[in-house]
Design a protein around this motif. Structure first.
Motif, mmCIF file in Angstrom:
data_model
loop_
_atom_site.group_PDB
_atom_site.id
_atom_site.type_symbol
_atom_site.label_atom_id
_atom_site.label_comp_id
_atom_site.label_asym_id
_atom_site.label_seq_id
_atom_site.Cartn_x
_atom_site.Cartn_y
_atom_site.Cartn_z
ATOM 1 N N MET A 1 0.809 -1.218 0.000
ATOM 2 C CA MET A 1 0.000 0.000 0.000
ATOM 3 C C MET A 1 0.842 1.268 0.000
ATOM 4 N N ARG A 2 2.114 1.152 0.288
ATOM 5 C CA ARG A 2 2.971 2.340 0.297
ATOM 6 C C ARG A 2 3.674 2.544 -1.039
ATOM 7 N N PHE B 1 -4.544 1.928 -3.998
ATOM 8 C CA PHE B 1 -4.710 1.148 -2.774
ATOM 9 C C PHE B 1 -6.157 0.733 -2.528
ATOM 10 N N ALA B 2 -7.084 1.633 -2.829
ATOM 11 C CA ALA B 2 -8.489 1.358 -2.520
ATOM 12 C C ALA B 2 -9.013 0.123 -3.256
ATOM 13 N N ARG B 3 -8.404 -0.237 -4.377
ATOM 14 C CA ARG B 3 -8.910 -1.378 -5.137
ATOM 15 C C ARG B 3 -7.944 -2.557 -5.116
ATOM 16 N N THR B 4 -6.987 -2.513 -4.213
ATOM 17 C CA THR B 4 -6.002 -3.585 -4.132
ATOM 18 C C THR B 4 -6.375 -4.536 -3.002
ATOM 19 N N THR B 5 -6.434 -5.822 -3.302
ATOM 20 C CA THR B 5 -6.811 -6.773 -2.249
ATOM 21 C C THR B 5 -5.869 -7.971 -2.228
ATOM 22 N N VAL C 1 -4.487 -4.935 8.702
ATOM 23 C CA VAL C 1 -4.271 -3.647 8.041
ATOM 24 C C VAL C 1 -5.551 -2.821 7.970
ATOM 25 N N LEU C 2 -6.665 -3.463 7.691
ATOM 26 C CA LEU C 2 -7.900 -2.715 7.425
ATOM 27 C C LEU C 2 -8.988 -2.902 8.476
ATOM 28 N N GLY C 3 -8.736 -3.695 9.483
ATOM 29 C CA GLY C 3 -9.694 -3.794 10.571
ATOM 30 C C GLY C 3 -10.736 -4.884 10.411
ATOM 31 N N GLU D 1 -14.083 -4.950 10.192
ATOM 32 C CA GLU D 1 -15.193 -4.931 9.230
ATOM 33 C C GLU D 1 -14.729 -5.354 7.844
ATOM 34 N N ALA D 2 -13.531 -4.919 7.479
ATOM 35 C CA ALA D 2 -12.982 -5.327 6.186
ATOM 36 C C ALA D 2 -12.754 -6.839 6.185
ATOM 37 N N ASN E 1 -15.998 -8.587 5.510
ATOM 38 C CA ASN E 1 -16.297 -8.556 4.078
ATOM 39 C C ASN E 1 -15.440 -9.543 3.305
ATOM 40 N N ALA E 2 -14.161 -9.631 3.708
ATOM 41 C CA ALA E 2 -13.247 -10.523 2.987
ATOM 42 C C ALA E 2 -13.658 -11.983 3.184
#
Lengths: 377, 76
Positions: A243-244, A250-254, A264-266, A268-269, A272-273
């Protein structure tokens, strides 16, 4: 438009509202008729809601368990996206539900910012930047025992393809080995200070493991064109470092490593994953499981703010009841531990009550009747 | 430019409820704070929106079935 105000009076879900609206617009009915239709729809909606006391968890377990038995144990031989092997089928589903910190085939889908996504060369540039490159990828390395030194014969074509400068290679090696590197007519030479064969081999091994360019975890990068933009697929995953990197959207990278997403994203993410990965795993095998069941599983796994696996060390192992835990796995250990500690089972859950042969608190069993004595009031 | 983790497509919208909203919510749901699902105060998103222990976070999810659904988590 005119139906919106009517629909907004009912607490229906957004998708349902839109569906009703579409149908109404097709029919183009007047307000009173529309009101009647919506009223009937709402009635049907209420009828189809889950009853209080329904065994949602058991239904979810059965709905995922039955198709699970039909899944093949086949894992590889099946190229996933772009020649990268991905674990599929039952092993992958188990991996998701067990929240493995290191899944067997981590993979990332990296999308680029507009500037880089349209141009193959620029996409390749980023791919080169993140792919882990070792000395053996760009040079021939030989050990010279007579002079106690290691000779690195750099491959210029490879250097050019990867866009690496000799200077950078030299610096990286010097930093990694903490010794001096001498450049001699196109070759890099590392002189071993002591006359020890072991030292020479140790240095050689260390040299092979130095990451010259890129991110250590990213073992391979593939550039593919997808709907007029270039997308990078990687073998190996490291969301935090990726992400750096400049040029990455970054918003569309999974990644398919759910634990990494959680870190990294907490939470809730991560939820969803889990849902996304589980559904795509099942779908890929041609199995259709309603998303609601998977959502329930994901909710349970993430309810406490941290990722918990379904199993002995997670959801099932944290149950209050001793009998429920013993019924799941490691029966003797659980019973023994409870006996030593003098634990008490209050028989409040489902499993315990089935074991002792009592009515369970589910469905109709959840209701208790209290009779008021003393006649009419 | 500092990027926001919340912009990521996997992250739904998180908001901290103020005191009145929180009380109203608990009353309408008829539950105690502790009965809500939890989110850690160390969670990257909780940190980003500045949620403190004891706050209630409102999460607006893009649901597969309902289109949009609202969930709440207690910060611990």
């Amino acid at each position: 438009m005119k139906y919106d105000s009517l629909l907004n009076k009912y607490p229906l879900p957004k998708t349902l509202k839109e569906e009703i609206k579409q149908e109404l617009e097709k029919l183009n009915v007047n307000k009173t008729a529309a009101k009647k239709i919506i009223e009937r729809c709402y009635e049907m909606y209420l009828k189809n809601l889950m009853e209080p006391g329904e065994a949602a968890g058991i239904i979810a377990a059965q709905s995922m368990g039955e198709p699970g038995t039909q899944m093949t144990m086949r894992t590889f031989h099946y190229a996933g996206v772009a020649e990268i092997d991905v674990t599929l089928g039952l092993p992958r589903l188990i991996e998701i539900l067990d929240v493995r910190k290191n899944p067997s085939t981590p993979m990332m889908t990296i999308r680029l910012t507009e500037e880089y996504a349209k141009d193959r060369e620029k996409a390749r540039e980023i791919a080169n930047k993140i792919e882990a490159t070792y000395i053996l990828d760009i040079a021939d390395v030989a050990t010279d025992i007579r002079h106690m030194r290691i000779v690195i014969n750099l491959d210029e074509k490879a250097l050019e393809r990867k866009q690496i400068k000799v200077e950078d290679v030299k610096k990286k090696i010097e930093k990694g080995l903490k010794t001096e590197v001498v450049e001699e007519d196109g070759k890099l030479i590392i002189q071993i200070s002591e006359p020890s064969f072991k030292k020479l081999m140790d240095t050689f091994d260390k040299l092979k493991n130095i990451v010259l360019v890129g991110i250590k975890e990213i073992r391979r990068v593939i550039v593919r064109k997808e709907n007029d933009e270039y997308v990078l697929y990687t073998e190996g995953s490291n969301l935090k470092k990726i992400m750096r990197v400049k040029g990455i959207d970054f918003a569309r990278t999974t990644t398919n490593n759910i634990y990494e997403i959680y870190e990294v994203l907490g939470i809730e993410a991560a939820r969803n994953a889990i849902i996304k990965e589980a559904i795509s795993t099942l779908e890929e095998q041609g199995l259709e499981v309603d998303a609601r069941h998977i959502m329930l599983v994901a909710d349970v796994m993430t309810a406490d703010g941290e990722l918990k696996q379904i199993g002995r060390h997670g959801v099932a192992g944290e149950k209050h009841s001793i009998l429920a835990r013993a019924a799941f796995e490691m029966t003797v250990n659980n019973l023994l531990d409870a006996a030593i500690k003098g634990d008490v089972d209050l028989l409040r859950g489902i499993t315990e009550n089935i074991i002792v042969g009592q009515p369970i608190k589910l469905g109709t069993g959840d209701v208790e009747l209290i009779a008021r004595l003393g006649g009419r009031r | 430019m500092k990027m926001k983790l919340q912009d990521h497509m996997l992250v739904p919208k998180h908001e901290v409820l103020n005191k009145e909203e929180a009380e109203e919510l608990l009353r309408s749901l008829g539950v105690k704070k502790e009965q809500l699902p939890k989110i850690k105060a160390t969670d990257p998103i909780a940190k980003e929106i500045g949620a403190k222990v004891g706050d209630i976070v409102k999460i607006t999810r893009e649901s597969l079935t309902a289109g949009k659904s609202v969930a709440y988590r207690l910060v611990i």
